[in-house]
Write a protein that holds these residues in place. Structure first.
Motif, PDB file in Angstrom:
ATOM      1  N   HIS A 118       0.840  -1.205   0.000  1.00  4.19           N
ATOM      2  CA  HIS A 118       0.000   0.000   0.000  1.00  4.19           C
ATOM      3  C   HIS A 118       0.875   1.256   0.000  1.00  4.19           C
ATOM      4  CE1 HIS A 118      -4.161  -1.393   0.545  1.00  4.19           C
ATOM      5  NE2 HIS A 118      -3.665  -2.395   1.259  1.00  4.19           N
ATOM      6  N   SER A 149       1.679   4.391  -3.006  1.00  5.03           N
ATOM      7  CA  SER A 149       1.572   5.842  -2.830  1.00  5.03           C
ATOM      8  C   SER A 149       2.891   6.529  -3.144  1.00  5.03           C
ATOM      9  CB  SER A 149       1.142   6.171  -1.394  1.00  5.03           C
ATOM     10  OG  SER A 149      -0.185   5.770  -1.152  1.00  5.03           O
ATOM     11  N   CYS A 150       3.992   5.944  -2.688  1.00  9.02           N
ATOM     12  CA  CYS A 150       5.302   6.551  -2.909  1.00  9.02           C
ATOM     13  C   CYS A 150       5.674   6.576  -4.386  1.00  9.02           C
ATOM     14  CB  CYS A 150       6.366   5.796  -2.113  1.00  9.02           C
ATOM     15  SG  CYS A 150       6.270   6.077  -0.332  1.00  9.02           S
ATOM     16  N   GLU A 184       3.913   7.285  -6.786  1.00  5.85           N
ATOM     17  CA  GLU A 184       3.301   8.441  -7.444  1.00  5.85           C
ATOM     18  C   GLU A 184       4.038   9.741  -7.151  1.00  5.85           C
ATOM     19  OE1 GLU A 184      -0.903   8.903  -7.281  1.00  5.85           O
ATOM     20  OE2 GLU A 184      -1.273   6.764  -6.942  1.00  5.85           O
ATOM     21  N   PRO A 213      -1.760   9.072   1.828  1.00  5.01           N
ATOM     22  CA  PRO A 213      -2.064   9.304   0.415  1.00  5.01           C
ATOM     23  C   PRO A 213      -0.979  10.126  -0.269  1.00  5.01           C
ATOM     24  CG  PRO A 213      -3.482  10.647   1.819  1.00  5.01           C
ATOM     25  CD  PRO A 213      -2.660   9.798   2.737  1.00  5.01           C
ATOM     26  N   PRO A 214      -0.833   9.967  -1.567  1.00  2.84           N
ATOM     27  CA  PRO A 214       0.175  10.742  -2.301  1.00  2.84           C
ATOM     28  C   PRO A 214       0.041  12.244  -2.083  1.00  2.84           C
ATOM     29  CG  PRO A 214      -0.683   8.975  -3.678  1.00  2.84           C
ATOM     30  CD  PRO A 214      -1.524   8.995  -2.439  1.00  2.84           C
ATOM     31  N   ASP A 239      -5.326   9.234   7.747  1.00  2.47           N
ATOM     32  CA  ASP A 239      -4.280   9.053   6.736  1.00  2.47           C
ATOM     33  C   ASP A 239      -2.961   8.606   7.344  1.00  2.47           C
ATOM     34  OD1 ASP A 239      -6.107   9.875   4.854  1.00  2.47           O
ATOM     35  OD2 ASP A 239      -5.352  11.931   4.738  1.00  2.47           O
TER      36      ASP A 239
END
Length: 455
Positions: A35, A39-40, A42, A105-106, A217
């Protein structure tokens, strides 16, 4: 400016009481590490994952990104410093993140990088409903970060601070590694704390800022109870996304989705349905109650269940039906085909418009290898048929109920493969009872003994 992520994943998860590395425990069918990596990917140009010794499964999960081993678990600062072996010549920003904070999240990461451009060091902070044992962020008169104090080392006044450290920091890579080399284990746990770099940065005259983010988050996982709580939050988010996309969940709280479940518009999902990873359900399909799907595709207008199981490699065609207690594995059920009752279809191709009778089994495994069964279009397979693979049944062929098919059946043919029925008048159940009352011996080859009560 280029940026790199350092993901700390060496934790054993002692509180989880598991032989599985903590970072590999799953949320919505996907390891926590995966997960965070998603995110990373992106945001960052490079990703380095810090693992512990003897963690080949974790190294595999990190691929294609680089890994480095923290041979001794001496704290978060020591773990982050191990990445210098791979990022020592990196001139951009480097952020340190944790695999057990998997849902950042990004957009939040980008905000952290933007704040870093304003200061020498930036960190993520939050205001949780229950601050618990989080480290506290102490601000100065200007609202910048003066220091972060771990709960174990904090005074009562410091424990009363609402702003908590999420653990994620970002700084120019050369400065980050310089500060990490100067961290010392002068604390209650005698560990090298990552947060100590904040005091070192302030001592150099660097400005340190905190970027606040939502608690949801930044939620972390340190126990199975926390994993379950985070799973519940992820599931609620996935259900809301599915319904916003046009799917109907009849009883949303009973439906469990995987991180990559794809539900089309006007899909209806009944109660107590479970989706494993890799499922796509196209527009207008219906998944009825108590069905389990993973690694499969359900085409438009198909009906699945109730109590059906679709296993990996399965594709159910347009307007096809899979009924109660039917299991498909690596099977292609053609458009309009039906398997409505109590069947196992493994390693099989069933042509469009074919009907599979109740109790049909494709005998796909010989004890060593798997073999395929091929059934043509508009074929009819009678109830209680065993198809011993490899075998082919042609278009429009008919297989009689109760058959064991071991040879190919040509198109438009009928196959019967069962013992011939023999009828013995007078030798039924009542005839046997009458003979016993007369004291006569049972007729030769007559019915055997009947056990149980008389009705």
């Amino acid at each position: 400016m280029p940026a790199a992520a350092i993901i700390l994943a060496a934790g054993l998860g002692t509180r989880m009481r598991s032989a599985i590395p903590k970072a590999l425990h799953k949320l919505a069918g996907r390891p926590m590490l995966s997960h965070l990596i998603a995110s990373c990917e992106e945001v960052f140009d490079r990703i380095v994952v810090v693992v512990g010794p003897g963690m080949p499964a974790l190294e595999k999960a990190a691929r294609p990104h680089a890994t480095v081993v923290q041979a001794e678990r001496l704290g978060t600062g020591h773990a982050a410093l191990q990445a210098e072996a791979l990022l020592g010549d990196f001139a951009g920003d480097a952020a340190v993140l944790y695999a057990d904070n998997p849902l950042i999240p990004p957009a939040t990461i980008r905000r952290l990088l933007d704040r870093r451009a304003e200061a020498g060091l930036a960190l993520l902070a939050m205001r949780p409903a229950d601050p618990g044992r989080y480290g506290r962020v102490v601000l100065n008169a200007d609202g910048d970060v003066a220091r972060v104090v771990e709960w174990a080392d904090a005074t009562e006044a410091e424990r009363g601070i609402a702003l908590c450290n999420a653990g994620v920091v970002c700084a120019p890579a050369p400065a980050l590694f310089r500060w990490l080399r100067h961290v010392r284990p002068h604390n209650a746990k005698e560990e090298y704390y990552l947060t100590d770099i904040i005091g070192l940065a302030v001592a150099e005259g660097q400005r340190v800022v905190a970027e606040e983010a939502a608690e949801a988050d930044l939620a972390g996982v340190n126990s199975r109870a926390e994993l379950a709580a985070l799973e519940a939050k992820v599931q609620q988010r996935l259900r809301e996304q599915a319904m916003a996309g046009g799917a109907t969940l009849v009883a949303p709280e009973t439906v469990f989705l995987a991180w990559d479940t794809r539900l089309g518009q006007d899909v209806t999902v009944g109660p107590n349905v479970v989706f494993g990873p890799g499922v796509t359900v196209e527009d207008g399909a219906e998944i009825r109650a108590f069905s389990h799907l993973e690694g499969c595709v359900v085409r438009q207008g198909a009906i699945i269940g109730p109590f059906a199981r679709l296993r990996p490699g399965t594709e159910v065609g347009v307007a096809a039906h899979v009924g109660n207690f039917v299991e498909l594995k690596a099977a292609l059920l053609g458009d309009g085909a039906k398997a409505n009752h109590l069947s196992y279809l493994g390693d099989a191709t069933i042509g469009p418009g074919s009907n599979i009778g109740a109790g049909t089994i494709t005998c796909n495994y010989d004890g060593v290898n798997k073999h395929r069964t091929e059934i043509g279009a508009a074929a009819f397979i009678g109830s209680d048929t065993a198809l011993v693979a490899p075998v082919k049944v042609g278009d429009r062929a008919l297989v009689a109920a109760g058959s064991v098919i071991t040879e190919d059946v040509p198109a438009d043919a009928m196959a019967i493969a069962r013992g011939r029925q023999a009828v013995k008048p007078g030798r039924g159940f009542r005839g046997k009872q009458a003979a016993e009352r007369r004291g006569a011996a049972p007729a030769p080859n007559g019915p055997g003994p009947v056990h149980g009560k008389e009705s």
